[in-house]
Motif scaffolding. Structure first.
Motif, PDB file in Angstrom:
ATOM      1  N   VAL A 201      38.504  12.487  60.103  1.00  0.00           N
ATOM      2  CA  VAL A 201      37.573  13.610  59.946  1.00  0.00           C
ATOM      3  C   VAL A 201      36.703  13.382  58.712  1.00  0.00           C
ATOM      4  O   VAL A 201      37.082  12.666  57.791  1.00  0.00           O
ATOM      5  N   LEU A 202      35.551  14.020  58.726  1.00  0.00           N
ATOM      6  CA  LEU A 202      34.614  13.949  57.614  1.00  0.00           C
ATOM      7  C   LEU A 202      34.716  15.255  56.842  1.00  0.00           C
ATOM      8  O   LEU A 202      34.632  16.338  57.427  1.00  0.00           O
ATOM      9  N   MET A 203      34.914  15.162  55.527  1.00  0.00           N
ATOM     10  CA  MET A 203      35.107  16.342  54.692  1.00  0.00           C
ATOM     11  C   MET A 203      33.863  16.612  53.842  1.00  0.00           C
ATOM     12  O   MET A 203      33.103  15.693  53.514  1.00  0.00           O
ATOM     13  N   ASN A 204      33.672  17.884  53.496  1.00  0.00           N
ATOM     14  CA  ASN A 204      32.540  18.250  52.637  1.00  0.00           C
ATOM     15  C   ASN A 204      32.709  17.728  51.217  1.00  0.00           C
ATOM     16  O   ASN A 204      31.726  17.475  50.517  1.00  0.00           O
ATOM     17  N   GLU A 205      33.953  17.598  50.788  1.00  0.00           N
ATOM     18  CA  GLU A 205      34.266  17.132  49.439  1.00  0.00           C
ATOM     19  C   GLU A 205      35.374  16.082  49.526  1.00  0.00           C
ATOM     20  O   GLU A 205      36.117  16.035  50.512  1.00  0.00           O
ATOM     21  N   ALA A 210      39.572  20.104  51.640  1.00  0.00           N
ATOM     22  CA  ALA A 210      38.177  20.525  51.748  1.00  0.00           C
ATOM     23  C   ALA A 210      37.841  20.899  53.192  1.00  0.00           C
ATOM     24  O   ALA A 210      38.606  20.633  54.129  1.00  0.00           O
ATOM     25  N   LYS A 211      36.676  21.488  53.371  1.00  0.00           N
ATOM     26  CA  LYS A 211      36.230  21.894  54.698  1.00  0.00           C
ATOM     27  C   LYS A 211      35.823  20.679  55.516  1.00  0.00           C
ATOM     28  O   LYS A 211      35.160  19.777  55.022  1.00  0.00           O
ATOM     29  N   VAL A 212      36.225  20.684  56.793  1.00  0.00           N
ATOM     30  CA  VAL A 212      35.872  19.576  57.696  1.00  0.00           C
ATOM     31  C   VAL A 212      34.435  19.759  58.168  1.00  0.00           C
ATOM     32  O   VAL A 212      34.079  20.810  58.700  1.00  0.00           O
ATOM     33  N   SER A 213      33.618  18.718  57.989  1.00  0.00           N
ATOM     34  CA  SER A 213      32.215  18.804  58.411  1.00  0.00           C
ATOM     35  C   SER A 213      31.973  18.116  59.753  1.00  0.00           C
ATOM     36  O   SER A 213      30.976  18.391  60.418  1.00  0.00           O
ATOM     37  N   ALA A 214      32.876  17.203  60.145  1.00  0.00           N
ATOM     38  CA  ALA A 214      32.719  16.532  61.445  1.00  0.00           C
ATOM     39  C   ALA A 214      34.010  15.831  61.829  1.00  0.00           C
ATOM     40  O   ALA A 214      34.764  15.374  60.962  1.00  0.00           O
ATOM     41  N   TRP A 243      32.660  13.055  53.290  1.00  0.00           N
ATOM     42  CA  TRP A 243      33.607  12.133  52.670  1.00  0.00           C
ATOM     43  C   TRP A 243      34.728  11.797  53.652  1.00  0.00           C
ATOM     44  O   TRP A 243      35.215  12.665  54.372  1.00  0.00           O
ATOM     45  N   ILE A 244      35.145  10.533  53.652  1.00  0.00           N
ATOM     46  CA  ILE A 244      36.241  10.092  54.497  1.00  0.00           C
ATOM     47  C   ILE A 244      37.185   9.236  53.656  1.00  0.00           C
ATOM     48  O   ILE A 244      36.750   8.535  52.737  1.00  0.00           O
ATOM     49  N   GLU A 245      38.466   9.310  53.971  1.00  0.00           N
ATOM     50  CA  GLU A 245      39.451   8.529  53.232  1.00  0.00           C
ATOM     51  C   GLU A 245      39.264   7.032  53.517  1.00  0.00           C
ATOM     52  O   GLU A 245      39.033   6.634  54.652  1.00  0.00           O
ATOM     53  N   LYS A 246      39.387   6.216  52.488  1.00  0.00           N
ATOM     54  CA  LYS A 246      39.159   4.771  52.611  1.00  0.00           C
ATOM     55  C   LYS A 246      40.104   4.115  53.617  1.00  0.00           C
ATOM     56  O   LYS A 246      39.739   3.158  54.295  1.00  0.00           O
ATOM     57  N   ASN A 247      41.345   4.618  53.676  1.00  0.00           N
ATOM     58  CA  ASN A 247      42.319   3.970  54.547  1.00  0.00           C
ATOM     59  C   ASN A 247      42.077   4.250  56.040  1.00  0.00           C
ATOM     60  O   ASN A 247      42.796   3.748  56.895  1.00  0.00           O
TER      61      ASN A 247
END
Length: 252
Positions: A201-205, A210-214, A243-247
């Motif tokens: 998931v893509l996060m706002n922060e 954080a809130k999921v943006s996508a 923002w997305i986690e690197k892993n």
């Protein structure tokens, strides 16, 4: 001392030949496995070869094609994109990438930004970074040699020609150095990501709370905007930022 040096160079040369023979044997095994439709075995061997020579477009193409036959969306797209980054005119990689894109469960409309370095890389890609570096060194050496001859020469006409030649070779050396640096920076720097986890998931922060943006899909691409130790801010083809986690991604 001279004998020791000769033995050392002979030893290094023998190691180089042995390593090349091992690599050739691995390549033959990988191709045989692929032809026998043993794609998992083929991918495993190509992975070893890619670790040895990470800037080899053909190896990334073969590895990506093996993953494509295994219907591994993320890894097939990743390695085929790597092949095209290393060799932009690699038509076979482009064709297979189109097939790999069709493995995705949905298509994201839009286009990702193009790095500024890519245009310069494409223009001067007829030589590899190492070749440009060697040209820079050779040109600088030639410049020094020409200047030495210039100092030793007493003929005015010859001195003028030698001085002009030294300026020309110096310009080639400096230009080759900057091209080599640009090529290397472009190849080694990560500009994009491929999502490798189906539940990403893509996060706002850059925080897990954080809130999921996508919601993202396996194989989806993003353009890197900035990064921290654990998070990467990316731009999707539809211009969504988050923002997305690197892993959860593969960077290239």
């Amino acid at each position: 001392m001279k004998q020791l040096m000769m033995l050392f160079f002979s030893f290094c040369f023998s190691l180089g030949i042995h390593a090349q023979e091992n690599n050739d044997a691995l390549l033959k095994q990988a191709l045989n496995a692929f032809n026998e439709k043993e794609y998992a075995a083929s991918a495993q061997i190509f992975e070893k070869l890619v670790k040895i020579d990470s800037l080899n477009a053909a190896l990334h193409y073969n590895l990506g094609t093996s993953y494509l036959r295994m219907q591994n969306t993320a890894l097939s797209i990743y390695h085929l994109e790597k092949a095209l980054k290393l060799q932009p005119d690699y038509e076979a990689a482009r064709i297979n990438l189109n097939f790999a894109e069709k493995l995705k469960t949905k298509v994201t409309k839009g286009n990702l930004p193009i790095p500024q370095q890519q245009m310069l890389y494409s223009v001067f890609n007829f030589l590899k970074p190492n070749a440009w570096a060697y040209l820079a060194i050779a040109s600088m050496f030639l410049t020094v040699m020409v200047l030495v001859i210039y100092r030793l020469n007493s003929n005015a006409t010859a001195k003028k020609a030698l001085f002009t030649l030294s300026i020309f070779t110096l310009a080639i050396s400096i230009g080759s150095y900057f091209i080599s640096k640009n090529q290397s920076d472009y190849l080694l720097m990560h500009h994009y990501v491929i999502v490798k986890d189906a539940d990403a998931v893509l996060m706002n922060e850059p925080r897990t709370v954080a809130k999921v943006s996508a919601t993202l899909i396996e194989g989806e691409k993003g353009f890197i905007q900035e990064a921290t130790n654990q998070w990467i801010k990316i731009q999707l083809p539809n211009d969504t930022l988050g923002w997305i986690e690197k892993n959860k991604v593969l960077q290239y």
